[in-house]
Design a protein around this motif. Sequence first.
Motif, PDB file in Angstrom:
ATOM      1  N   VAL A 123     -21.812 -29.200  12.662  1.00 51.69           N
ATOM      2  CA  VAL A 123     -21.506 -27.850  13.132  1.00 51.69           C
ATOM      3  C   VAL A 123     -22.382 -27.402  14.292  1.00 51.69           C
ATOM      4  CG1 VAL A 123     -20.704 -27.228  10.828  1.00 51.69           C
ATOM      5  CG2 VAL A 123     -23.044 -26.673  11.489  1.00 51.69           C
TER       6      VAL A 123
ATOM      7  N   ALA B 286     -16.351 -28.498   8.017  1.00 54.72           N
ATOM      8  CA  ALA B 286     -17.321 -29.515   7.634  1.00 54.72           C
ATOM      9  C   ALA B 286     -17.396 -29.674   6.120  1.00 54.72           C
ATOM     10  CB  ALA B 286     -18.695 -29.167   8.201  1.00 54.72           C
TER      11      ALA B 286
ATOM     12  N   LEU C  71     -16.211 -23.952  11.898  1.00 57.46           N
ATOM     13  CA  LEU C  71     -16.923 -25.226  11.821  1.00 57.46           C
ATOM     14  C   LEU C  71     -17.478 -25.461  10.414  1.00 57.46           C
ATOM     15  CD1 LEU C  71     -18.930 -25.337  15.179  1.00 57.46           C
ATOM     16  CD2 LEU C  71     -17.161 -26.963  14.460  1.00 57.46           C
ATOM     17  N   ARG C  72     -18.071 -24.441   9.830  1.00 56.23           N
ATOM     18  CA  ARG C  72     -18.657 -24.601   8.493  1.00 56.23           C
ATOM     19  C   ARG C  72     -17.578 -24.915   7.466  1.00 56.23           C
ATOM     20  NH1 ARG C  72     -20.232 -22.093   3.732  1.00 56.23           N
ATOM     21  NH2 ARG C  72     -22.391 -22.517   3.115  1.00 56.23           N
TER      22      ARG C  72
ATOM     23  N   ALA D 202     -12.582 -26.780  16.684  1.00 61.56           N
ATOM     24  CA  ALA D 202     -13.590 -26.849  15.628  1.00 61.56           C
ATOM     25  C   ALA D 202     -13.281 -27.991  14.661  1.00 61.56           C
ATOM     26  CB  ALA D 202     -13.659 -25.520  14.885  1.00 61.56           C
TER      27      ALA D 202
ATOM     28  N   VAL E 133     -15.599 -31.620  14.118  1.00 65.86           N
ATOM     29  CA  VAL E 133     -16.057 -32.164  12.843  1.00 65.86           C
ATOM     30  C   VAL E 133     -15.533 -33.580  12.629  1.00 65.86           C
ATOM     31  CG1 VAL E 133     -15.873 -31.912  10.330  1.00 65.86           C
ATOM     32  CG2 VAL E 133     -16.372 -29.915  11.752  1.00 65.86           C
TER      33      VAL E 133
ATOM     34  N   GLN F 171     -18.404 -20.704  14.537  1.00 61.20           N
ATOM     35  CA  GLN F 171     -19.339 -21.128  13.506  1.00 61.20           C
ATOM     36  C   GLN F 171     -18.728 -21.032  12.118  1.00 61.20           C
ATOM     37  OE1 GLN F 171     -22.291 -22.668  13.634  1.00 61.20           O
ATOM     38  NE2 GLN F 171     -21.931 -22.796  15.844  1.00 61.20           N
TER      39      GLN F 171
ATOM     40  N   TRP G 205     -24.140 -31.954   6.195  1.00 60.89           N
ATOM     41  CA  TRP G 205     -22.974 -31.406   6.892  1.00 60.89           C
ATOM     42  C   TRP G 205     -23.373 -30.619   8.134  1.00 60.89           C
ATOM     43  CZ3 TRP G 205     -22.686 -26.105   7.453  1.00 60.89           C
ATOM     44  CH2 TRP G 205     -23.510 -25.340   6.629  1.00 60.89           C
ATOM     45  N   ARG G 206     -24.603 -30.157   8.203  1.00 59.22           N
ATOM     46  CA  ARG G 206     -25.015 -29.316   9.335  1.00 59.22           C
ATOM     47  C   ARG G 206     -24.962 -30.054  10.663  1.00 59.22           C
ATOM     48  NH1 ARG G 206     -27.035 -24.632   7.304  1.00 59.22           N
ATOM     49  NH2 ARG G 206     -27.674 -24.673   5.108  1.00 59.22           N
TER      50      ARG G 206
END
Length: 262
Positions: A240, A188, A184-185, A120, A124, A181, A236-237
Amino acid sequence: MLSARSLFQEILDNDASFRLFCSIAASGESQGGWENGRIAALVPRSEAALAPKIARHGADEDKHGRIFGALLRKRGLRPVDVPPDTDYTMLLERHGIGLAHERLKADRPLTVQDIVTYLAHSRVTEQRACEQMELLRRHFGDHPDIGRAVRMIAHDEDNHLAYCHEELLRFARAGHGRAIQRTLRACALAEIRVYRDVSLAVMAHMGRTLGWSKARSAVLTAAIHALYAYERLGGWRRMVSLRMPEHRDALGGPATPAPELV
């Protein structure tokens, strides 16, 4: 006119700024090579098939570090110490992103969750690397001095990002989707802050080296803050999302050598 091309051309044309740029890049790539090498050595037995791909990733990063070193030598320059405020890799670790170096120095196998965290984090940071190298490839891919190096590194970064997408999707199918997820968030949102801070630091160092006016420095500072605002609001999305890449098994073979540059 102030543009990405004119800005980098100015850095490229000046020995001191080029020396700093290549030193920062080489240090980050070499650090990434070490991290991937340690992760490959510590992969859990259940994910042994992934170890050669992680090792290939590390070998590519090592190669990139040598390429930046070779670009310095071609100009008769030696690397300089990297200012701490420009050390992207170190600052990411300090923010708790990725696997801590203390963990990688220990001789005990990683867990599957550790591998998910690593992938992850890589997804990024490789997004950022791909975007930066694509910018350089677009403007300097045909440059007589750095063009071949730019094209080679950009190609490798594309492969790294494809590999991260494919492996994370495999882990998602195996039941790790929510953890992926969530990680990743977090990665990021931390990365965009670190990237802003490092960009400001690099521009400050370059400005002093190149003698930029206060007005020019202010314009660049405003642009960096504007990019951060865009990324914080939703940019930023892009870091991810996951999709199956067109190039499958992108790291399924040995690293491509760079005999003309290293």
